[in-house]
Design a protein around this motif. Structure first.
Motif, short mmCIF file in Angstrom:
data_model
loop_
_atom_site.label_atom_id
_atom_site.label_comp_id
_atom_site.label_asym_id
_atom_site.label_seq_id
_atom_site.Cartn_x
_atom_site.Cartn_y
_atom_site.Cartn_z
N GLY A 187 0.80 -1.22 0.00
CA GLY A 187 0.00 0.00 0.00
C GLY A 187 0.83 1.26 0.00
O GLY A 187 0.29 2.37 -0.07
N SER A 188 2.16 1.12 0.06
CA SER A 188 3.06 2.28 0.05
C SER A 188 3.66 2.45 -1.33
O SER A 188 4.39 1.57 -1.81
CB SER A 188 4.17 2.10 1.09
N ASN A 189 3.39 3.56 -1.98
CA ASN A 189 3.92 3.84 -3.32
C ASN A 189 5.35 4.36 -3.18
O ASN A 189 5.62 5.55 -3.35
CB ASN A 189 3.03 4.84 -4.05
N SER A 190 6.26 3.46 -2.83
CA SER A 190 7.65 3.82 -2.57
C SER A 190 8.53 2.61 -2.86
O SER A 190 8.04 1.49 -3.04
CB SER A 190 7.84 4.26 -1.12
N SER A 191 9.82 2.85 -2.89
CA SER A 191 10.77 1.75 -3.10
C SER A 191 12.15 2.20 -2.67
O SER A 191 12.42 3.39 -2.53
CB SER A 191 10.79 1.30 -4.57
N GLY A 192 13.02 1.23 -2.45
CA GLY A 192 14.42 1.55 -2.21
C GLY A 192 15.03 1.03 -0.94
O GLY A 192 16.24 0.86 -0.87
N ASN A 193 14.25 0.76 0.09
CA ASN A 193 14.84 0.38 1.38
C ASN A 193 14.93 -1.13 1.55
O ASN A 193 14.59 -1.66 2.61
CB ASN A 193 14.03 1.01 2.52
N TRP A 194 15.43 -1.83 0.54
CA TRP A 194 15.49 -3.29 0.59
C TRP A 194 16.44 -3.76 1.68
O TRP A 194 16.14 -4.71 2.41
CB TRP A 194 15.90 -3.84 -0.78
N GLY A 195 17.58 -3.10 1.83
CA GLY A 195 18.52 -3.46 2.88
C GLY A 195 17.93 -3.24 4.26
O GLY A 195 18.16 -4.04 5.18
N MET A 196 17.18 -2.17 4.42
CA MET A 196 16.53 -1.90 5.69
C MET A 196 15.49 -2.97 6.01
O MET A 196 15.36 -3.43 7.15
CB MET A 196 15.89 -0.52 5.67
N LEU A 197 14.74 -3.37 5.00
CA LEU A 197 13.75 -4.42 5.20
C LEU A 197 14.41 -5.75 5.53
O LEU A 197 13.85 -6.56 6.28
CB LEU A 197 12.86 -4.54 3.96
N ASP A 198 15.62 -5.99 5.01
CA ASP A 198 16.40 -7.16 5.42
C ASP A 198 16.70 -7.09 6.91
O ASP A 198 16.60 -8.10 7.64
CB ASP A 198 17.73 -7.23 4.66
N GLN A 199 17.11 -5.91 7.37
CA GLN A 199 17.43 -5.74 8.79
C GLN A 199 16.21 -6.01 9.66
O GLN A 199 16.30 -6.68 10.69
CB GLN A 199 17.96 -4.31 9.00
N PHE A 200 15.06 -5.50 9.23
CA PHE A 200 13.82 -5.75 9.97
C PHE A 200 13.46 -7.23 9.96
O PHE A 200 13.00 -7.78 10.96
CB PHE A 200 12.68 -4.95 9.37
N ALA A 201 13.68 -7.88 8.81
CA ALA A 201 13.35 -9.31 8.69
C ALA A 201 14.23 -10.15 9.61
O ALA A 201 13.76 -11.13 10.21
CB ALA A 201 13.49 -9.77 7.25
N ALA A 202 15.51 -9.78 9.72
CA ALA A 202 16.40 -10.51 10.63
C ALA A 202 15.90 -10.39 12.06
O ALA A 202 15.88 -11.38 12.82
CB ALA A 202 17.83 -9.97 10.50
N LEU A 203 15.49 -9.18 12.45
CA LEU A 203 14.97 -8.97 13.80
C LEU A 203 13.72 -9.81 14.04
O LEU A 203 13.57 -10.44 15.10
CB LEU A 203 14.67 -7.49 14.01
N LYS A 204 12.82 -9.84 13.07
CA LYS A 204 11.59 -10.62 13.24
C LYS A 204 11.89 -12.11 13.32
O LYS A 204 11.26 -12.83 14.09
CB LYS A 204 10.64 -10.30 12.08
N TRP A 205 12.88 -12.59 12.54
CA TRP A 205 13.27 -14.00 12.62
C TRP A 205 13.80 -14.30 14.02
O TRP A 205 13.46 -15.34 14.61
CB TRP A 205 14.33 -14.31 11.58
N ILE A 206 14.63 -13.42 14.54
CA ILE A 206 15.18 -13.62 15.88
C ILE A 206 14.05 -13.68 16.91
O ILE A 206 14.03 -14.56 17.78
CB ILE A 206 16.18 -12.49 16.23
N HIS A 207 13.11 -12.78 16.80
CA HIS A 207 11.99 -12.75 17.74
C HIS A 207 11.20 -14.06 17.70
O HIS A 207 10.76 -14.57 18.74
CB HIS A 207 11.07 -11.57 17.43
#
Length: 533
Positions: A187-207
């Motif tokens: 729903g967000s008309n944006s792009s570019g923060n793929w590395g940041m989303l990787d960082q968030f995904a790592a945190l969620k996996w850890i949780h």
């Protein structure tokens, strides 16, 4: 001997064995995760140099995928779920690292299937519920770098996790087509923060998974240095990570949002329009007209320089202010209280962000450098406070204004944080120069000491270095465990307040003034005239 007596003896002989197994290091067993079974290994096969006391208990698992490959059709998409495996996965060796990583000895494989993490745990049971820390590395690094070995933190009764994430064009490319794809999913008309989303995904996996390794999923602290401190700041700020952390450690990362360095150092971001325009030029550079065509190009073609401080590349791949992963500007995030209200520990090293150890410049060079930073009437006011009008004082004065700028800027950031948040911020200045080098207390120089992993790097460490590492590591470990670095065995470290002080760590311990009151007031006044980031 009757059967009852024999049975009792057999049971008595078995009990010690059961107790040993129940309390054995986790590398002695196979860990059963939701993705499959994992075999870990001892982090140390012999006693490491230094001051670790529980090294025999520390298990390590390497190359655990936390997301699917980022290659092919997953290139420039948010990280996709990891797949499970059959049998028992051997977790002895580091996995692939992401393209654009250029540090180290390059004795690893670079591949787009790189979203993996490594875990060091001292737990002797999967029920241990130990505090957890997630480390994000600086630019041009990898999770396989010995500088980020987690054994020293694990020795303090903490589960340490580091991970790989996308950088360069792979991590930060924006493009109108990618924004359309992303909008359809989020729903967000944006792009570019793929590395940041990787960082968030790592945190969620850890949780979701760290309990299998003896960690407490409800007690995760995020931590990083430089580009990794930017990752930490984004995790603290982002609405996409709400409720997943209890604290953050931001090494060489935050400063007053009015400071122009915010636009060029690790935490910098660009507007969506800027990054979209760059993405369009990027496709033109490869003579392709669509993202589909760009996804077909070989990985090595897309490894380009740029996006790091001092780079003269035409490409500037960095984070995007998308109002999705990054909720707002840094200033608005602070004033509106958009970040998670958790304790923070942050600071700087003496010889970074403009300050150069061993600097030797002329008066003319000093004046030229000051004029590049400060316009009138500010130049005259700063020259009054930083007197470099002789060959004896020029170099010291030039370095001093950079170091003071970092200390004051971080202190002002903490003051802005306090406008909407109740959690404390603990600030520091590191000034110890590691042995065997000529850059002083350089950018990254505190990492070995914080992680207490001097054993893993080839430098001529002394008894003093090991002692400093133990103190630094204890402060940081206490913060990870409690949200407060203080302990009775070390100098008191109060949270940042209005008194204009900072914690001295390295060559001294305890609170010291940031700088003179006049210099603090001057920096504050100058910042207030500049555009906020």
């Amino acid at each position: 001997m009757n059967q009852t007596r024999r049975a009792r003896l057999s049971l008595a002989a078995l009990i010690p064995t059961l107790l040993v197994r129940a309390n054995a290091a986790l590398y002695d067993t196979v860990v059963d995760t939701q993705y499959g079974k994992l075999q870990g290994y001892p982090a140390f096969t012999s006693e490491p140099a230094g001051n670790l006391t529980h090294w025999k208990d520390i298990a390590v698992w390497k190359n655990i995928p936390f997301a699917a490959t980022t290659g092919g059709q997953n290139r420039w998409k948010a990280p996709q779920p990891a797949s499970g495996w059959n049998g028992t996965r051997d977790a002895k060796s580091f996995g692939n690292v992401c393209p654009s990583a250029t540090s180290g000895d390059n004795d690893y494989t670079i591949d787009e299937d790189c979203l993996n993490l490594n875990i060091w745990s001292p737990a002797n049971s999967t029920d241990a519920k130990l505090p957890v820390v997630m480390w994000s590395y600086p630019a041009l690094s990898t999770a396989a770098d010995a500088l980020f070995d987690g054994g020293g933190i694990a020795d303090q009764g903490i589960v340490f996790v580091n991970y790989n994430y996308r950088t360069g064009s792979f991590g930060w490319l924006s493009h109108p087509e990618l924004s359309q794809e992303f909008e359809a999913v989020t729903g967000s008309n944006s792009s570019g923060n793929w590395g940041m989303l990787d960082q968030f995904a790592a945190l969620k996996w850890i949780h979701e998974n760290i309990a299998d390794f003896g960690g407490d999923p409800e007690h995760i602290t995020v931590m990083g240095q430089s580009a990794g401190s930017a990752a930490t700041q984004h995790i603290v700020n982002s609405p996409l990570t709400q409720g997943l952390i209890v604290g953050g450690i931001i090494e060489s990362g935050v400063r007053d949002p009015h400071d122009p360095l915010c636009t060029s150092l690790a935490e910098n971001y660009k507007t969506l329009d800027y990054n979209l325009d760059q993405g369009i030029r990027f496709l033109e550079n490869f003579n392709v007209s669509s993202i589909a065509e760009l996804r077909e190009l070989p990985m090595n073609d897309l490894i380009v320089s740029g996006g790091t401080f001092g780079s003269d590349s035409e490409w500037d791949f960095t984070a995007t202010l998308d109002y999705y992963a990054i909720p707002d500007t840094y200033l608005n995030t602070l004033l509106k209280g958009l970040a998670q209200d958790v304790p923070l520990l942050t600071g700087n090293t003496k010889d970074e962000s403009g300050a150069t150890y061993g600097l030797n410049i002329t008066v003319a060079e000093f004046m030229e450098g000051m004029a590049e930073t400060f316009s009138e009437p500010w130049l005259a006011r700063f020259l009054e406070q930083y007197n470099g009008n002789t060959s004896v004082t020029a170099s010291a004065a030039y370095n001093a204004q950079w170091t003071d700028r970092s200390k004051v800027g971080t202190w002002l950031w903490a003051s802005l944080w306090a406008t909407a948040k109740a959690s404390p911020v603990y600030t520091y200045i590191w000034d110890h120069a590691p042995p065997g080098q000529d850059q002083g207390a350089y950018h990254e120089s505190e990492i070995n000491y914080v992680l207490n992993n001097l054993y893993g790097t080839d430098m001529p460490w002394t008894a003093l270095d090991y002692a400093i590492a133990r103190k630094m590591n204890t402060y940081w470990a206490n913060f990870i465990k409690t949200g407060n670095p203080n302990t009775e065995s070390l100098a008191a470290w109060p949270a940042a307040d209005t008194n204009g002080t900072v914690q001295h760590v390295g060559n001294g311990w305890g609170q010291i003034p940031l700088t003179s009151e006049a210099k603090i007031e001057l920096f504050e006044a100058w910042f207030d005239t500049l555009v906020a980031y």
